[in-house]
Structures are given as C-alpha cells and as structure tokens.
Design a protein around this motif. Sequence first.
Motif, PDB file in Angstrom:
ATOM      1  N   GLU A 104       0.824  -1.214   0.000  1.00 14.11           N
ATOM      2  CA  GLU A 104       0.000   0.000   0.000  1.00 14.11           C
ATOM      3  C   GLU A 104       0.854   1.259   0.000  1.00 14.11           C
ATOM      4  O   GLU A 104       0.628   2.183  -0.800  1.00 14.11           O
ATOM      5  N   THR A 107       2.856   1.649  -3.298  1.00 14.55           N
ATOM      6  CA  THR A 107       2.007   2.157  -4.378  1.00 14.55           C
ATOM      7  C   THR A 107       1.766   3.651  -4.217  1.00 14.55           C
ATOM      8  O   THR A 107       1.784   4.415  -5.201  1.00 14.55           O
ATOM      9  N   SER A 111       3.121   6.470  -6.940  1.00 16.21           N
ATOM     10  CA  SER A 111       2.069   7.288  -7.560  1.00 16.21           C
ATOM     11  C   SER A 111       2.100   8.731  -7.053  1.00 16.21           C
ATOM     12  O   SER A 111       1.192   9.512  -7.342  1.00 16.21           O
ATOM     13  N   ALA A 212       6.064  -0.673 -10.482  1.00  9.72           N
ATOM     14  CA  ALA A 212       5.296  -1.782  -9.910  1.00  9.72           C
ATOM     15  C   ALA A 212       6.193  -2.945  -9.503  1.00  9.72           C
ATOM     16  O   ALA A 212       5.920  -3.624  -8.510  1.00  9.72           O
ATOM     17  N   VAL A 215       7.629  -2.325  -6.128  1.00  7.63           N
ATOM     18  CA  VAL A 215       6.623  -2.481  -5.068  1.00  7.63           C
ATOM     19  C   VAL A 215       6.537  -3.948  -4.649  1.00  7.63           C
ATOM     20  O   VAL A 215       6.477  -4.267  -3.455  1.00  7.63           O
TER      21      VAL A 215
END
Length: 248
Positions: A104, A107, A111, A212, A215
């Motif tokens: 979480e 991300t 972002s 990604a 992550v």
Amino acid sequence: MKSLGSYLLFIGNLFTRMEVFNIYVKRTIDEAVKIGINSLTLVAIVSTFIGMVSTVQTAANLVSAFIPRSVVSLVVRDMTILELAPTITSIVLAGKVGSNIAGELGTMRISEQIDALEVMGINSASYLILPKVLGAMLMFPLLVIVAGFLSLYGGYLVGTALNVVTGQEFVAGLRTEFQQYSVFMALVKSVVFAFLISTISAYQGFFTRGGALEVGQASTTAVTNSCIAVLISDYVVAQFLLTLMSNG
C-alpha cells in the motif's frame, strides 16, 4: 548498519510534526478493524489445525503406560501459549499484514501521493504509518488470544474424537500447574512482534523507488525481514521475561 540507522530515524520521524489527536484515533480504529477482521479467518484456520496436529503428535509419542494421558493437553497448552500462538500467528500475519502495508505504501510512493502530502506540509510518515503501527499493536494480542483458544479447542476436538484423551483428562491437563505468567509472556511477545512487523513493512514500502516491480520486491523484502525480526526478538523477549521472572 546504514539500513538500521535509517530505520531508527524513520521510527523517530513517526512522532514528529503530529496531526490532531482525533485524526489518529479515527485512522487507528480503521486500521485495527482492517488488520483484525481481515486476518481473523486465516488465524482461525491456522491455529485450529496447529492445535490438532500438536495433540495427535504429542499423544503418538507418549507410549509409556506410566505417563497419564492428561499430559497430552499439558504439553499442547504450554507449546501453544508460550510459542505457537504468538510466534506462528505473527509469522502468518507478517505475510498478510506486512505485505499489505508495504504494498500500500509502495504504491502511494510511486504514484506520488506521499509527495503530495509532504507538499501540503503534512508529515506523511506520521499520518500514514503511525495509525497502522498502533492498530497492529492493538489487534495482534487479540488475534493471539483467539489463536490460543482455537488451538486448544482444536486439540480438544481431535483428541476426544480419536479417543486419544477423554474430555475430562484434557481439561485436567490444561489446569495442571498452569502459570498465568505464560499468558503475560505471550501478550508481550505479540505487542513486540506487531511493532516490528508494522514498522519494518512500512519502512520498506515508504522508501520504495521505481515502479510496480519495485513495489513487489519491497513487499517480499518486508515479509522476509519481518519474519527474521520476529524470530530474533522471540528469543530476546523470552530470555528477558524469564530472567525477570526468576529475579522477581
């Protein structure tokens, strides 16, 4: 040592430039519900079957006629309270809760949501992570209590169903030489494990860089480091509390 120092500075940053108290209360409750309710089914399944397996294997190794069958539940009780319930439950939660926290925050980092909070003058570490840490420290002890109960109940069910031990013998073994300090040790361990898992996972997610793929790598690293930290702290906390008990 560089990573350890960065981690310690990160912990200290959680308690600086804090927001209004009411904000933390609401967010902590939300995180506690998310951690506790979403993990309850997994903890219940794992702990119940661990209790069943422990009972069957303990009974299979008690081959002497001079050993009362109530010893089966006594051994299962001590294993469950002192080690299986707090440690195994926390390792399972490291995989679920830890990876979720790291994913979480990772991300949010890639972002640029965390950067947006910083631009608005909000301490993103404190605002985002402190409620997760507090929520974990509130719910882990409760989940460990549930795990311990279901583990013993699972052992009771399989023991009586397979005629390994009668219900009266199982209950008698649970009551034999029971020490309340063992429960205290289990709860202290669960709080320490909750702090380590939540902060290590948050640290890995918070400083994620890339996309990604990174992550996913952060989530994997968070689970691995959390499990290692749980096992090391398990020994340290147990040794400290046993020394404290013997000196007291």
